[in-house]
Design a protein around this motif. Structure first.
Motif, mmCIF file in Angstrom:
data_model
loop_
_atom_site.group_PDB
_atom_site.id
_atom_site.type_symbol
_atom_site.label_atom_id
_atom_site.label_comp_id
_atom_site.label_asym_id
_atom_site.label_seq_id
_atom_site.Cartn_x
_atom_site.Cartn_y
_atom_site.Cartn_z
ATOM 1 N N LEU A 29 0.806 -1.222 0.000
ATOM 2 C CA LEU A 29 0.000 0.000 0.000
ATOM 3 C C LEU A 29 0.837 1.269 0.000
ATOM 4 C CD1 LEU A 29 -2.521 -1.258 2.662
ATOM 5 C CD2 LEU A 29 -2.989 -0.977 0.230
ATOM 6 N N GLU A 30 1.742 1.388 0.929
ATOM 7 C CA GLU A 30 2.572 2.579 1.089
ATOM 8 C C GLU A 30 3.911 2.169 1.663
ATOM 9 O OE1 GLU A 30 0.921 5.745 3.416
ATOM 10 O OE2 GLU A 30 -1.057 5.436 2.610
ATOM 11 N N GLU A 31 4.852 3.076 1.619
ATOM 12 C CA GLU A 31 6.158 2.796 2.190
ATOM 13 C C GLU A 31 6.249 3.447 3.573
ATOM 14 O OE1 GLU A 31 9.475 0.767 2.304
ATOM 15 O OE2 GLU A 31 8.258 0.792 0.509
ATOM 16 N N VAL A 32 5.923 2.686 4.598
ATOM 17 C CA VAL A 32 6.049 3.151 5.981
ATOM 18 C C VAL A 32 6.830 2.105 6.761
ATOM 19 C CG1 VAL A 32 3.975 4.584 6.045
ATOM 20 C CG2 VAL A 32 3.790 2.178 6.578
ATOM 21 N N THR A 33 7.533 2.553 7.788
ATOM 22 C CA THR A 33 8.358 1.626 8.550
ATOM 23 C C THR A 33 7.983 1.561 10.023
ATOM 24 O OG1 THR A 33 10.006 3.373 8.856
ATOM 25 C CG2 THR A 33 10.344 1.858 7.010
ATOM 26 N N ASN A 34 7.310 2.568 10.527
ATOM 27 C CA ASN A 34 6.888 2.582 11.923
ATOM 28 C C ASN A 34 5.693 1.643 12.095
ATOM 29 O OD1 ASN A 34 5.391 3.307 14.273
ATOM 30 N ND2 ASN A 34 6.533 5.235 14.346
ATOM 31 N N LEU A 35 5.747 0.761 13.074
ATOM 32 C CA LEU A 35 4.706 -0.255 13.229
ATOM 33 C C LEU A 35 3.328 0.349 13.489
ATOM 34 C CD1 LEU A 35 4.424 -3.273 13.055
ATOM 35 C CD2 LEU A 35 4.837 -3.423 15.496
ATOM 36 N N SER A 36 3.254 1.445 14.221
ATOM 37 C CA SER A 36 1.946 2.065 14.461
ATOM 38 C C SER A 36 1.396 2.687 13.176
ATOM 39 C CB SER A 36 2.018 3.096 15.583
ATOM 40 O OG SER A 36 2.905 4.140 15.254
ATOM 41 N N GLU A 37 2.264 3.241 12.331
ATOM 42 C CA GLU A 37 1.825 3.770 11.039
ATOM 43 C C GLU A 37 1.383 2.639 10.121
ATOM 44 O OE1 GLU A 37 4.994 6.063 9.420
ATOM 45 O OE2 GLU A 37 4.843 7.619 10.956
ATOM 46 N N VAL A 38 2.103 1.529 10.172
ATOM 47 C CA VAL A 38 1.741 0.359 9.377
ATOM 48 C C VAL A 38 0.354 -0.131 9.777
ATOM 49 C CG1 VAL A 38 2.328 -2.048 8.907
ATOM 50 C CG2 VAL A 38 4.130 -0.338 8.968
ATOM 51 N N GLN A 39 0.089 -0.175 11.080
ATOM 52 C CA GLN A 39 -1.219 -0.592 11.578
ATOM 53 C C GLN A 39 -2.308 0.341 11.065
ATOM 54 O OE1 GLN A 39 -2.202 -3.279 13.588
ATOM 55 N NE2 GLN A 39 -4.289 -2.571 13.287
ATOM 56 N N GLU A 40 -2.029 1.640 11.085
ATOM 57 C CA GLU A 40 -3.007 2.623 10.617
ATOM 58 C C GLU A 40 -3.295 2.466 9.124
ATOM 59 O OE1 GLU A 40 -3.384 7.448 10.276
ATOM 60 O OE2 GLU A 40 -2.217 6.614 11.928
ATOM 61 N N VAL A 41 -2.249 2.270 8.332
ATOM 62 C CA VAL A 41 -2.412 2.082 6.881
ATOM 63 C C VAL A 41 -3.235 0.822 6.609
ATOM 64 C CG1 VAL A 41 -1.145 1.485 4.767
ATOM 65 C CG2 VAL A 41 -0.350 3.356 6.215
ATOM 66 N N TYR A 42 -2.927 -0.255 7.325
ATOM 67 C CA TYR A 42 -3.654 -1.515 7.157
ATOM 68 C C TYR A 42 -5.122 -1.356 7.538
ATOM 69 C CZ TYR A 42 -4.586 -6.560 7.603
ATOM 70 O OH TYR A 42 -5.098 -7.823 7.481
ATOM 71 N N THR A 43 -5.383 -0.664 8.631
ATOM 72 C CA THR A 43 -6.767 -0.447 9.077
ATOM 73 C C THR A 43 -7.552 0.364 8.059
ATOM 74 O OG1 THR A 43 -6.075 -0.544 11.393
ATOM 75 C CG2 THR A 43 -8.197 0.491 10.945
ATOM 76 N N LEU A 44 -6.965 1.437 7.570
ATOM 77 C CA LEU A 44 -7.648 2.278 6.580
ATOM 78 C C LEU A 44 -7.900 1.522 5.279
ATOM 79 C CD1 LEU A 44 -5.802 5.685 7.136
ATOM 80 C CD2 LEU A 44 -8.145 5.081 7.810
ATOM 81 N N ALA A 45 -6.925 0.749 4.839
ATOM 82 C CA ALA A 45 -7.094 -0.025 3.606
ATOM 83 C C ALA A 45 -8.166 -1.086 3.783
ATOM 84 C CB ALA A 45 -5.774 -0.676 3.210
ATOM 85 N N TYR A 46 -8.242 -1.676 4.960
ATOM 86 C CA TYR A 46 -9.222 -2.729 5.220
ATOM 87 C C TYR A 46 -10.635 -2.158 5.267
ATOM 88 C CZ TYR A 46 -10.194 -7.487 6.771
ATOM 89 O OH TYR A 46 -10.613 -8.783 6.846
#
Length: 90
Positions: A22-39
């Motif tokens: 989806l995006e290039e992020v490395t911080n685990l909390s940002e990754v969680q946010e990206v995954y939640t929004l995409a879902y």
């Protein structure tokens, strides 16, 4: 204890793989946010689920990842009970 570590490793891997898609992020909390929004986005969700199932053979809804569970513990909102409506059929 080993089960918790295994669970964390499995779902951190899923989160990082989803973030790579989806995006290039490395911080685990940002990754969680990206995954939640995409879902939550139905257009992206179906493609994301297909890709994750193809690559990893398993998925988990965003609120059941280790990161989300840990966050709910920190916020005092963790509930330890089975909710069949939160598990995705793979």
């Amino acid at each position: 204890m080993v089960g918790i570590i295994f669970y964390k490793c499995l779902f951190d891997t899923i989160l990082y793989h989803a973030a790579d898609l989806l995006e290039e992020v490395t911080n685990l909390s940002e990754v969680q946010e990206v995954y939640t929004l995409a879902y939550q986005d139905l257009e992206i969700k179906n493609d994301l689920i297909s890709e994750l199932k193809y690559d990893s053979a398993y998925i988990l809804e965003p609120e059941l990842t280790f990161t989300a569970l840990l966050d709910s513990i920190y916020k005092g909102k963790f509930q330890f009970f089975y909710r069949p409506d939160t598990y995705a059929v793979v």
